[in-house]
Every structure is written in structure tokens, then in C-alpha cells.
Design a protein around this motif. Sequence first.
Motif, PDB file in Angstrom:
ATOM      1  N   HIS A  31       0.855  -1.188   0.000  1.00 58.21           N
ATOM      2  CA  HIS A  31       0.000   0.000   0.000  1.00 58.21           C
ATOM      3  C   HIS A  31       0.891   1.238   0.000  1.00 58.21           C
ATOM      4  O   HIS A  31       1.896   1.276   0.699  1.00 58.21           O
ATOM      5  N   ALA A  63       0.771  -1.653   6.656  1.00 54.57           N
ATOM      6  CA  ALA A  63       0.002  -2.746   7.252  1.00 54.57           C
ATOM      7  C   ALA A  63      -1.274  -3.036   6.470  1.00 54.57           C
ATOM      8  O   ALA A  63      -1.989  -3.973   6.795  1.00 54.57           O
ATOM      9  N   ALA A  64      -1.588  -2.205   5.452  1.00 56.40           N
ATOM     10  CA  ALA A  64      -2.857  -2.354   4.743  1.00 56.40           C
ATOM     11  C   ALA A  64      -2.635  -3.061   3.411  1.00 56.40           C
ATOM     12  O   ALA A  64      -1.567  -2.962   2.818  1.00 56.40           O
ATOM     13  N   PRO A  65      -3.625  -3.775   2.941  1.00 54.34           N
ATOM     14  CA  PRO A  65      -3.508  -4.399   1.629  1.00 54.34           C
ATOM     15  C   PRO A  65      -3.514  -3.348   0.531  1.00 54.34           C
ATOM     16  O   PRO A  65      -4.243  -2.357   0.623  1.00 54.34           O
ATOM     17  N   GLY A  66      -2.746  -3.582  -0.503  1.00 55.95           N
ATOM     18  CA  GLY A  66      -2.689  -2.641  -1.627  1.00 55.95           C
ATOM     19  C   GLY A  66      -3.502  -3.148  -2.796  1.00 55.95           C
ATOM     20  O   GLY A  66      -4.503  -3.841  -2.613  1.00 55.95           O
TER      21      GLY A  66
END
Lengths: 335, 533
Positions: free
Chosen positions: A276, A281-284
Amino acid sequence: MDKEHRDPLSPQPLAKRIFVVRSNTDVSASKSISTSKRMRPSGGGAVAPFFAPPPAPHSRPTRIEQLRALLATFERHQDFGRGPATDSPEIAVCADWTLGAPEVDGWLPDRQLDVASLGEIKPETYNDASAALAFALLLAARRLGMGWTGGRPSSASSTGRPGLVVWCWPHRLARENGGLYGPGLVRLGLDPARLLLVETATPAETLWAMEESINSEAAAIVIGCLDAVPLTPARRLALATATHCTPALMVTAARSPPTAATFARWRIATAASAPHPFDPAAPGDPRFKLTLERCRGTAVGGVAPSSVVEWNYDAYRFRLAADVGDRASAAASRA
Amino acid sequence: MPADRPLALVMHSTHGLEIAAANEAARALGVRAGAGLADTRAALPELLTLPADRARERDDLARLARWCGRYGPTRNVDGEDGIWIDITGVAHLFAAQPDDDGEQALLADLSQRFSRLCLTVRAACADTLGAASALARFGTPPEGSFVIAPSGGTSHALAPLPVAALRIGADDVRLLERLGLRRIGQLYGLPRVALERRFRALSRREPSGAEAIATVLLRLDQALGQYSEPRAPLVEQSTFSARLPFSDPLLTAAGIEAALERLCSDLAGALAEAAVGGRRFRLTLYRSDGTLGEVAIGTSASCRDDAHIRRLLLEKIATFDAGFGIDLMTLETSEVTRLDAHQQALDADVAGTHARATARLVDRLSGRLGKGRVMRLLPRASHIPEAAQKRAPAISAAPAKLPAQSEEAAPTFEGRRPAFLLDPPEPIEVLAAIPEGAPALIVWRRVRRRIVRAEGPERLAPAWWAAYVPRAPEAGSGAARTRDYYLIEEAGGARYWVFRAGLYDKERDEEGDEGSDDLSAGVPRWFMHGLVP
């Protein structure tokens, strides 16, 4: 009964219909122009009107290109099911239906997907089924060619190809995978208003609905989801796509035998998403591991080309995942 | 049941069991409808009885009325024991000679078919519904079994009939008879004012005297055609219809298909002449044994293309059982709207061609698979995810409005939305590092999935107005708790959209007054709501 709407499971006089296709190529060019009325003009779906301003490049092909494309389609399918087609890469085919990633398009003959054929998409395992369905949706978005202006996809038929995305599946699969959700489709680049959703009671009805949709001029692409497709309906679908220049995609179960008479068979697996841009820590952007297991017109027997691609939400196209190699090191450095 | 033995149907009444109907043999022995069963039994011990089934009789009568559609499209059940058919403009179809008006032939045909069904029929034909009803029930058929009042001769035909034929109550009949008025003809010459006065004098004790005479005069006027009588037809009347009778019943599918082709082209021709198109088409196939089959189709757009209608109908009659043969087919259309001729085969009209092709496709798919199985996704203005879209049958969703609607009303979400939504959401088990945080492990469909990345939360407040506005999109969605949505990614790469319904106590304190709105307090629960590509 009309010839075109028999029960899809009943044995069909295939030879007769093949003959119809073939006879067009045998006669002179003028004959094939006259018969082309039956076919859906497949480029921009339309022939430019006489007094209209010249069409923009890549948006609407000229009439002569369309006719050439039509001939190319005939040539490709004249020896249907007998061996590799003999089409030259010089012929400009009407529909530019690509994945948008040149490396992956290069696997295909003419560097693009065949619009007059049946394609198959298979997940690698049961868990990858949603990725396979998503890949089919993304190919449909590519087929409609919408959303090039950015922002949100525009539904005006002037910017993209007219016609519907017809999505057919049995009710059971709809319950298992969840129903198509409009706001999510908007984000993928598909206008929900262009979607016709068919949920049938049985797989046989799904196949019938697919064939009806292909035979209709209304569909730009037809997608069907089934566990497995028997031989005869698969051939019927393939012939219908060849006759009407409307592509069809089958999403089948991971374990079932491959569908017959397909142009290409993709094997899809989910891959860890792209990093991302702002939040580690977030999905891209979503990534898929694509394998082209089979494709008509390419060398038979070598290693199936495979690669990890990601869908670019901004450009509405696939691109090769660049940092696959050093994902491990990137993860290490992030930590 | 032997027809020559006296048989009566009995039913419950306020005075115990009562004769509802009796057959010919019983009537000859003096059994009358309305008499008590005990009295009748005493006089005629060998009387056979069966319970009367009013509901079934009504159903059968309605079925018979439907079948009578072969004599005229407008027909309905009349009272408990009759059927009326409007044969205006129909009778000449039955005429043998061109100068014959066909009424005789029509009634003969009707009587013959009823007797073939083992039904006794009393048929009459007159200018008005009241006169026909009176003649059928009280008329004395001259020859054969039917009475025809010639056009304009209604008053003459009615004159000898008893006043009971005027469809008035038994009390009114008794009152008229006390006045010495026994036949309808006696009412003709009476001055109305005088009649009304005498009526009122006789029925002074009841306040309904004026009403009673008004009813009598109204019924008389209706029977004589001086006052119009509204008629409610059994089925919606269609302006455009085509019919095709056969001298030999059709038995084969090929024959029916050929007949259907002709019917469709006839109807399409009539529609084209009037520059209209229909949206509902009903094909009725009358079997020679008196039963009938009906097939109805709908189209998403107004249509008069005979090939299209024929294809849709063929789908439906594929499994039709012709029985002993079809001797009449009719095709009717309703919901007729104006439809001007459109120019075909002009390359420039891409949008029009596609709209027509779409309508065709939707009709075909909906016709075979069912309306509810072919759907469009319509956006709705709601922030609750499952309420933000509506699945509408494609055949009723106006195709022209769709794109504009979605442009305006489609909510633009900042957060990600799944392409596949599970409705209803499926409960999952979640293990999170901190209670208010993102999941670290979920168990969905009995499979443990380790979560490596997560985005969120996106907090959606409950739609508090849904409880007060029954028509709100959120009503009935069960979104009564605050939801925290997370986009999570499994170790393998699969992405899910999950939410936690409800708040932990600590959060509720932070949210302040919202805590009291959270209807179902308690432990928050996790749900899987969608699959994100």
C-alpha cells in the motif's frame, strides 16, 4: 422450432453450422460483406456514420478494419478444432481486448484476447475461486474499455463499447460466493447499469442463458460460472461466439476437467497484494498469479507462461507486479 | 350416480339442513330448492343426498366462465348459477351465411358444447344483461333450449315474465305481488310516481320502502336498456386480439406452432396498423374437451414484433399438453402503449439497436427462467452496504433510465467495497490482538485464516430512522448496531471485507450518547460481508 434455441444439452448438427461459417470464407469478398449483416459489427459495436467527424484513434475502428477483422475471424475459425490457426500478426483485428500489461499480452497470438471465442478461467485451488471470479470481472471491464477518463467509469456508450456484461451462474454459486455488488463493481471499473445478472436454478439453464446472450446483439461479453462444462454445450458456446463475435468466459471449478473448445485457459491464484502506498500494514492493489495453461495459436507443449500481475485501480488495467522478486527483502526492511 | 334417481345437494342453513339443488328426477317428484331436508325426506324417503360444496361450485363456475372466452372476450360469472358473455361484434363469426347475424348459431354451438360436457344449459341472448338474465332463468324456450330476444324487442320479450326475473329480492317480489303486479309487462305502463307512492304506503312500517321501489325501478330500467349497467369482466379486456378456430382439433406440436405463427402475425398487423405495441400477451388454447390452457408472457419494452412474440410464446407452450386436441386459439394483448414505426438498418442508430436487442434478450431470458432470475443492479441512496443496492427484475426495470440513475444516485464510497457481497453476512470467529482492533485470525466456513494485513476500521452508524420509516432502504436489514468494517488480507493473498457489529464498553463510553442508541447491547459479533478482489 427455431434452429437457434434448442435445448443446449441435446445433440446438435454441428457440421451444419460449421458449414455456414465456412461457406462465407469460400465465396468472394463481396459475398462476405453481404453476410456480415448477420454478424454484430464488433469494433466499436458500430460503423461510423458517413458524415460523422473522423473517429478518434483507438476508439472506433474504420469500416475496412472491421471487415478485415471479420475475415480474420473467419480464417481463424475455418478449421475449427483441427489445429493451430494461421493468422498473420499484421492483420489489425477490430477489437483491442487486452489485459493492458504488454508482457502478458505477448503470450497471446496477435497480442490480444480473441473476441470470437470461449475462454476459460480456473482457480488454482478452491480458495482461489473468488480471485478467478474477480479476474473474469476485470477482463469484462477491459472488454468494455471504460473508465479511461479516470475518476469513475462512465456509462456513456460513446466512450466505450456498447452492450451489456451478462453474468450467468446457478443460484447455488451465487450463494456460495456472494452476489455481485454494484458499488464494488464501480470501483473495479464496471458500471453496474451495464450488467445483466442471471441466476438460474440449474447449470443447464446457465448454459442456455449464456448461449442466448451470445446470440443476442445486446451483449458485449458473456460470463458464466459453473463447476464443469460438458463437451457439447462447450462446443455450442464456442461456435456461437465465433458466429457472433461476442466473447464468452467460463469460470469453472479448480478440480473439474478442462472445458473443451476453448481459445485460452487461464489458471488464477491469489497472490499477496501490492504494498500500500501509505500504510504498510494495509492491503494494496490486488495481485493475481496468472498462468496461461493453454492458448490456441501458440506453441503446444512448452512451459506454460506464468506471471504475477496486479490490477491498477487508477488506469483500469493490469500491470506486471514489479517488486515480486524483492518482496521478501522489502518485508524485511519494513520490519 | 344414476341420473334417473332423485338426488339433491344439501347445505346448512339457519333452519338446519336444506336442499340446495335437485336433479331432474327429484324435481319431478316435487323436491324444491330451499325446502328443509327433514320435510322432503318425510315425503320422499328414497331421496339421495350429497353435501353441497359452494366453494367448489364457485370455482368450477369461474372455470367455465373462463372457458366461455371462446364466445367473447368479456364474460364473467353472474350470481351463483350463471355466466354472462358479451357477444357484441362476435356473433357474426359463427354465422353460416353472410346475411345471418349468427346469434342462433352461436347459442346452438354453446348449447351443444355444454351438453357434450354433460351440463344442462339455459341460454338466452338479449340487448341488455338484465334482459338476458331474466330470459335465461325465466324464459320459455320456443324450440331447442335457448331464447333470443331480437334487437329492440326487449320490452316485448320481457313482458310475460314474472317480476322475480328482474333480479330483485324476495321481499320486493312479494310486495309487488301484493300490489297485483305479477308480470314485468304490468310495470311498463304504470306512472312511476304513483307506483312509488303505493309502495311507500304498503311498506310504511319499514324505512326501506323508498329504497325497495328504487331498486325495482333501477332493475327494470337496466333490463330495458334505459339505464346503463356496469359489468366487471372476468379478465382484463384487451383491445387487440386475434383468434383462430379449427374445424379439426389440432393435435401436433407442428400444427400448433404454425397456428401460433399466423396468430402472431395477425396480431402484429393489427398493432402496427394502430401504431401501438403491447407489453403483455396472453395465448389461450381451448381444448376440445372443454378445458383450456393459458400462456402469458411479458416484455420489457412495448413490442409488436411477431417473430419475437412467437419465440417467447413457443418457449412457454413447449410443455403444453394438447389433450384431445385444440379447436380454438386466441392471442390477446394488454398494456398497450403508443409505438411508432422505427426505421431499421441505419448504421448510425447504435443506441437504439442495442436497446432493442437488450429488451429482446431480457424478454427471452425472463420468459424461460422466470422474472426474478434475470436482474439488474439498481443503486439506492444508503450508507448501509446491503441496502445500497437493489436487485430488480430486469423486465420491469426501465432500461432507458438506468444509466442516468446510476450516474446520479450511485454513492461514491471512499472506502473499498467488495465485488461480491454475502447477504446476509456470515458470522465468523475472530481473534484480535486488542479487542477493538483488526482481526489477527478468523475462522470462516470452518477454515482458519491467518490475517497478515488489515485496513480499517470504517465505522458505519446504524440507520436509526429505519425503525420509523418503513419504506427506508435500510428497513428490515437488521443494521441496528454500529459496524466497524475492516478490509483484511489472508496470508495467501485472499482479501475479505469483515465487520464487527456492536461496540465494546470502552468505545461506547468514547462515543458518548450513541451508546444508548445501540439497541442490542452485549458482546460485539463479527461477520464476513464480502470478498474483495
